[in-house]
Design a protein around this motif. Sequence first.
Motif, mmCIF file in Angstrom:
data_model
loop_
_atom_site.group_PDB
_atom_site.id
_atom_site.type_symbol
_atom_site.label_atom_id
_atom_site.label_comp_id
_atom_site.label_asym_id
_atom_site.label_seq_id
_atom_site.Cartn_x
_atom_site.Cartn_y
_atom_site.Cartn_z
ATOM 1 N N PRO A 37 97.928 -57.070 136.222
ATOM 2 C CA PRO A 37 97.586 -58.506 136.276
ATOM 3 C C PRO A 37 97.575 -59.182 134.904
ATOM 4 C CG PRO A 37 96.127 -57.253 137.707
ATOM 5 C CD PRO A 37 96.919 -56.249 136.905
ATOM 6 N N VAL A 38 96.985 -58.531 133.919
ATOM 7 C CA VAL A 38 96.926 -59.142 132.583
ATOM 8 C C VAL A 38 98.308 -59.122 131.934
ATOM 9 C CG1 VAL A 38 96.238 -57.068 131.285
ATOM 10 C CG2 VAL A 38 95.554 -59.317 130.482
ATOM 11 N N ALA A 39 99.106 -58.087 132.186
ATOM 12 C CA ALA A 39 100.461 -58.026 131.631
ATOM 13 C C ALA A 39 101.328 -59.143 132.198
ATOM 14 C CB ALA A 39 101.081 -56.656 131.919
ATOM 15 N N ILE A 40 101.209 -59.399 133.480
ATOM 16 C CA ILE A 40 102.000 -60.458 134.114
ATOM 17 C C ILE A 40 101.623 -61.821 133.538
ATOM 18 C CG2 ILE A 40 102.401 -61.680 136.298
ATOM 19 C CD1 ILE A 40 102.067 -58.842 137.658
ATOM 20 N N ARG A 41 100.325 -62.071 133.409
ATOM 21 C CA ARG A 41 99.890 -63.352 132.821
ATOM 22 C C ARG A 41 100.399 -63.496 131.389
ATOM 23 N NH1 ARG A 41 95.119 -61.923 135.379
ATOM 24 N NH2 ARG A 41 94.123 -61.354 133.416
ATOM 25 N N ALA A 42 100.287 -62.422 130.606
ATOM 26 C CA ALA A 42 100.747 -62.469 129.215
ATOM 27 C C ALA A 42 102.249 -62.727 129.143
ATOM 28 C CB ALA A 42 100.399 -61.157 128.505
ATOM 29 N N PHE A 43 103.006 -62.071 130.010
ATOM 30 C CA PHE A 43 104.454 -62.244 130.008
ATOM 31 C C PHE A 43 104.840 -63.692 130.286
ATOM 32 C CE2 PHE A 43 108.476 -62.454 132.341
ATOM 33 C CZ PHE A 43 109.330 -62.009 131.352
ATOM 34 N N HIS A 49 105.905 -70.146 126.028
ATOM 35 C CA HIS A 49 105.927 -70.485 124.597
ATOM 36 C C HIS A 49 107.340 -70.416 124.045
ATOM 37 C CE1 HIS A 49 101.733 -70.952 123.252
ATOM 38 N NE2 HIS A 49 101.447 -70.180 124.279
ATOM 39 N N TRP A 50 108.080 -69.394 124.466
ATOM 40 C CA TRP A 50 109.448 -69.215 123.970
ATOM 41 C C TRP A 50 110.453 -70.081 124.717
ATOM 42 C CZ3 TRP A 50 109.597 -63.127 123.667
ATOM 43 C CH2 TRP A 50 108.824 -62.696 122.574
ATOM 44 N N ILE A 94 105.768 -58.418 119.746
ATOM 45 C CA ILE A 94 106.706 -59.314 119.051
ATOM 46 C C ILE A 94 106.096 -60.711 118.936
ATOM 47 C CG2 ILE A 94 108.937 -60.495 119.293
ATOM 48 C CD1 ILE A 94 109.947 -57.786 120.566
ATOM 49 N N PHE A 95 105.537 -61.200 120.035
ATOM 50 C CA PHE A 95 104.906 -62.516 120.046
ATOM 51 C C PHE A 95 103.785 -62.586 119.006
ATOM 52 C CE2 PHE A 95 101.699 -65.469 121.618
ATOM 53 C CZ PHE A 95 102.447 -66.602 121.869
ATOM 54 N N LYS A 96 102.950 -61.559 118.992
ATOM 55 C CA LYS A 96 101.831 -61.528 118.051
ATOM 56 C C LYS A 96 102.330 -61.513 116.605
ATOM 57 C CE LYS A 96 97.917 -58.710 116.605
ATOM 58 N NZ LYS A 96 97.196 -57.451 116.807
ATOM 59 N N ALA A 97 103.313 -60.654 116.312
ATOM 60 C CA ALA A 97 103.834 -60.567 114.957
ATOM 61 C C ALA A 97 104.434 -61.896 114.504
ATOM 62 C CB ALA A 97 104.887 -59.453 114.872
ATOM 63 N N THR A 104 103.318 -71.855 114.340
ATOM 64 C CA THR A 104 103.463 -71.803 115.795
ATOM 65 C C THR A 104 104.825 -72.305 116.234
ATOM 66 O OG1 THR A 104 101.084 -72.113 116.062
ATOM 67 C CG2 THR A 104 102.454 -72.581 117.978
ATOM 68 N N LYS A 105 105.275 -73.395 115.640
ATOM 69 C CA LYS A 105 106.562 -73.979 116.033
ATOM 70 C C LYS A 105 107.712 -73.000 115.778
ATOM 71 C CE LYS A 105 109.392 -78.104 115.400
ATOM 72 N NZ LYS A 105 109.501 -79.400 114.727
ATOM 73 N N LEU A 106 107.754 -72.387 114.596
ATOM 74 C CA LEU A 106 108.815 -71.440 114.277
ATOM 75 C C LEU A 106 108.639 -70.146 115.074
ATOM 76 C CD1 LEU A 106 111.318 -70.571 112.774
ATOM 77 C CD2 LEU A 106 109.860 -69.931 110.822
#
Length: 151
Positions: A37-43, A49-50, A94-97, A104-106
């Motif tokens: 459940p948390v993985a799906i929400r994060a994805f 965002h992307w 990857i998102f975190k890094a 945030t924009k880049l």
Amino acid sequence: MFGDIILGSSTVVRLHGVAWDQPADLSIRAVQEKLSPVAIRAFFRLASHWELRDEDARGLIGGISNGSFYQLKRGAAKILDQDKLTRVSLLVGIFKALNILYSTKLADAWVQLPNSNPVFGGQTPLAYMLKGGVPSMLRVRQLLDARRGGL
């Protein structure tokens, strides 16, 4: 990210019931049920965002069918297998890094920008990851983690 955190010698903080000092065994059904459940929400949050097209999001999570993808997107309870949980874990890293390295924009635009790094050969990191799957995602994650470390 998941598991027990030992603070001092006697305080233990429980997080999702997965041991902190060892990787989660994603082949175990109970672990998959707990983390899905948390993985799906994060994805879906990082896909938003992307600004990923649904086709690209489907490819990143493992080439699932339209029907399965839209069920996940609507919030239907679904258990992700080991491969999909691994993919989401890499993408979240990857998102975190990116968000540590860049504004945030880049950070949000980076995966869709052509990249001159020899790893990407002029293509976008997104195209590279879609073409190469998990090994390419791991390479992007390692590249960004190295940049975070000053290499």
